[in-house]
Design an enzyme around this catalytic site. Structure first.
Site, mmCIF file in Angstrom:
data_model
loop_
_atom_site.group_PDB
_atom_site.id
_atom_site.type_symbol
_atom_site.label_atom_id
_atom_site.label_comp_id
_atom_site.label_asym_id
_atom_site.label_seq_id
_atom_site.Cartn_x
_atom_site.Cartn_y
_atom_site.Cartn_z
ATOM 1 N N ASN A 1 -10.294 -2.857 -6.841
ATOM 2 C CA ASN A 1 -9.406 -1.481 -7.603
ATOM 3 C C ASN A 1 -10.193 -1.239 -8.645
ATOM 4 O OD1 ASN A 1 -6.214 -2.430 -6.096
ATOM 5 N ND2 ASN A 1 -8.064 -1.832 -4.825
ATOM 6 N N TRP A 2 -11.389 -2.268 -9.288
ATOM 7 C CA TRP A 2 -11.424 -1.464 -10.229
ATOM 8 C C TRP A 2 -12.785 -0.526 -10.343
ATOM 9 C CZ3 TRP A 2 -10.230 -4.848 -14.238
ATOM 10 C CH2 TRP A 2 -10.626 -5.732 -14.626
ATOM 11 N N ARG B 1 -5.596 -2.019 7.992
ATOM 12 C CA ARG B 1 -7.015 -2.932 7.677
ATOM 13 C C ARG B 1 -6.565 -3.876 7.041
ATOM 14 N NH1 ARG B 1 -8.317 2.470 5.822
ATOM 15 N NH2 ARG B 1 -6.712 2.314 3.963
ATOM 16 N N ARG C 1 0.685 7.379 -2.625
ATOM 17 C CA ARG C 1 0.581 9.104 -1.343
ATOM 18 C C ARG C 1 2.209 8.781 -1.621
ATOM 19 N NH1 ARG C 1 -1.733 5.725 3.527
ATOM 20 N NH2 ARG C 1 -1.777 4.428 1.636
ATOM 21 N N TRP C 2 3.065 7.648 -2.722
ATOM 22 C CA TRP C 2 3.668 8.090 -2.564
ATOM 23 C C TRP C 2 4.309 8.956 -3.694
ATOM 24 C CZ3 TRP C 2 7.486 7.959 -6.765
ATOM 25 C CH2 TRP C 2 8.427 7.613 -6.253
ATOM 26 N N ASN D 1 1.128 3.512 -2.542
ATOM 27 C CA ASN D 1 1.971 4.115 -4.333
ATOM 28 C C ASN D 1 1.320 5.085 -4.772
ATOM 29 O OD1 ASN D 1 2.831 1.128 -4.643
ATOM 30 N ND2 ASN D 1 1.885 0.370 -5.944
ATOM 31 N N ASP E 1 0.797 -1.311 0.376
ATOM 32 C CA ASP E 1 -0.050 -0.207 0.210
ATOM 33 C C ASP E 1 0.588 1.481 0.218
ATOM 34 O OD1 ASP E 1 -2.427 1.599 -0.134
ATOM 35 O OD2 ASP E 1 -2.283 0.941 2.318
HETATM 36 C C1 FPP Z 1 -1.594 0.140 -3.653
HETATM 37 O O1 FPP Z 1 -1.571 1.669 -3.581
HETATM 38 C C2 FPP Z 1 -1.366 -0.154 -4.647
HETATM 39 C C3 FPP Z 1 -1.982 -0.697 -5.656
HETATM 40 C C4 FPP Z 1 -3.324 -1.500 -5.757
HETATM 41 C C5 FPP Z 1 -0.882 -2.171 -7.099
HETATM 42 C C6 FPP Z 1 -0.132 -2.452 -6.328
HETATM 43 C C7 FPP Z 1 0.440 -2.889 -7.573
HETATM 44 C C8 FPP Z 1 1.658 -3.309 -7.758
HETATM 45 C C9 FPP Z 1 2.821 -2.575 -7.043
HETATM 46 C C10 FPP Z 1 3.239 -3.363 -9.282
HETATM 47 C C11 FPP Z 1 2.595 -4.400 -9.573
HETATM 48 C C12 FPP Z 1 3.176 -4.970 -9.010
HETATM 49 C C13 FPP Z 1 3.248 -6.889 -9.740
HETATM 50 C C14 FPP Z 1 4.408 -7.307 -8.731
HETATM 51 C C15 FPP Z 1 3.535 -7.145 -10.516
HETATM 52 P P1 FPP Z 1 -2.728 2.590 -3.754
HETATM 53 O O2 FPP Z 1 -2.807 2.971 -5.621
HETATM 54 O O3 FPP Z 1 -3.385 2.041 -3.123
HETATM 55 O O4 FPP Z 1 -1.279 3.874 -2.293
HETATM 56 P P2 FPP Z 1 -2.453 5.413 -1.601
HETATM 57 O O5 FPP Z 1 -3.347 4.181 -0.962
HETATM 58 O O6 FPP Z 1 -1.191 5.361 -1.132
HETATM 59 O O7 FPP Z 1 -3.275 6.221 -2.773
#
Ligand code: FPP
Length: 238
Positions: free
Chosen positions: A58-59, A181, A14-15, A12, A10
């Site tokens: 996630n859809w 969670r 926010r990063w 990505n 989790d």
């Molecule tokens: C959660 O961060 C991340 C995801 C829903 C996608 C995960 C996908 C990858 C790491 C890339 C693919 C990996 C492989 C191994 C094929 P978020 O977007 O929910 O972050 P946020 O909560 O900060 O918005």
């Protein structure tokens, strides 16, 4: 039974937002972290590593973001095949393959088939995965298998019809980005899992963070609802 670690990757988004970048850039960096962590895990005594890549919820994200993540998955499968081959890593899938875009589903089915005989670590990509959805599909599979006859649903029946019934329950579930969670991850299988929450955002994760999580796990005592504790120490080698 081998050691099974699950990771909810989790943070990505926010990063990326913290750097004024597009969310997709965060997923790209997240993929780099995933590659590093898979490589590290195979040398740490982890036998099964389940990565929560894309949930049944996630859809709800924009078509652009969904398309980007699906593209990353395909890229990952192609780019990492040589590493999987060299290290005898078996790639598997958890989730509903039938509701994924056909090209993605085909790539996953191909890599699962091509690595089926590999006896090293198993990497399970949870993609279009939801814990509730998996339980519902398991019950339906069980019912379909006995059409016309009565069946008594019990824990064994459900367990036997999960997506990967031969894989042991997760011992440790890691969640990054400081959220407490489960987000529908391995609901059935995680009944006795230990949880480890890291404040770091997923793209910042490294092999050292995985080692720290494993160290914390080694210090825990698991009782599985009973009174005799089982130490986690002997299970992993750092
Ligand atoms: C959660 O961060 C991340 C995801 C829903 C996608 C995960 C996908 C990858 C790491 C890339 C693919 C990996 C492989 C191994 C094929 P978020 O977007 O929910 O972050 P946020 O909560 O900060 O918005």
């Amino acid at each position: 039974m081998g050691l099974h670690v699950g990771i909810i990757m989790d943070g990505n988004g926010r990063w990326a937002q913290g750097r004024g970048l597009m969310r997709t850039q965060g997923h790209l960096e997240g993929l780099k972290a995933a590659k590093q962590v898979v490589k590290a895990a195979s040398g740490m005594g982890i036998d099964f590593l389940t990565l929560y890549v894309f949930s049944t919820e996630n859809w709800k994200r924009t078509a652009e973001e969904v398309g980007f993540i699906m593209g990353l998955v395909r890229q990952y499968l192609k780019a990492e095949f040589a590493f999987a081959s060299e290290n005898h890593i078996r790639v598997r899938h958890a989730g509903d393959l039938s509701r994924l875009p056909p090209d993605v589903a085909e790539d996953i089915a191909d890599v699962c088939r091509d690595t089926e005989s590999f006896t090293g670590m198993q990497v399970i990509l949870a993609l279009n995965y939801g814990g509730r959805d998996e339980i519902v599909r398991a019950v339906n599979k069980a019912l379909a298998g006995v059409s016309g006859k009565e069946i008594k649903i019990n824990e064994t029946v459900i367990t036997e019809h999960l997506d990967n019934p031969d894989i042991p329950d997760p011992d440790l579930i890691i969640r990054t980005a400081g959220e407490y969670r489960t987000s529908n991850f391995l609901l059935w299988e995680a009944a006795y899992a230990e949880y480890y929450i890291s404040d770091k955002l997923w793209p910042d994760w490294t092999a050292a963070d995985l080692a720290e999580a494993i160290e914390s796990f080694q210090k825990r005592e698991r009782r599985f609802g009973g009174v005799n504790s089982a130490s986690c120490e002997a299970r992993v080698s750092l």
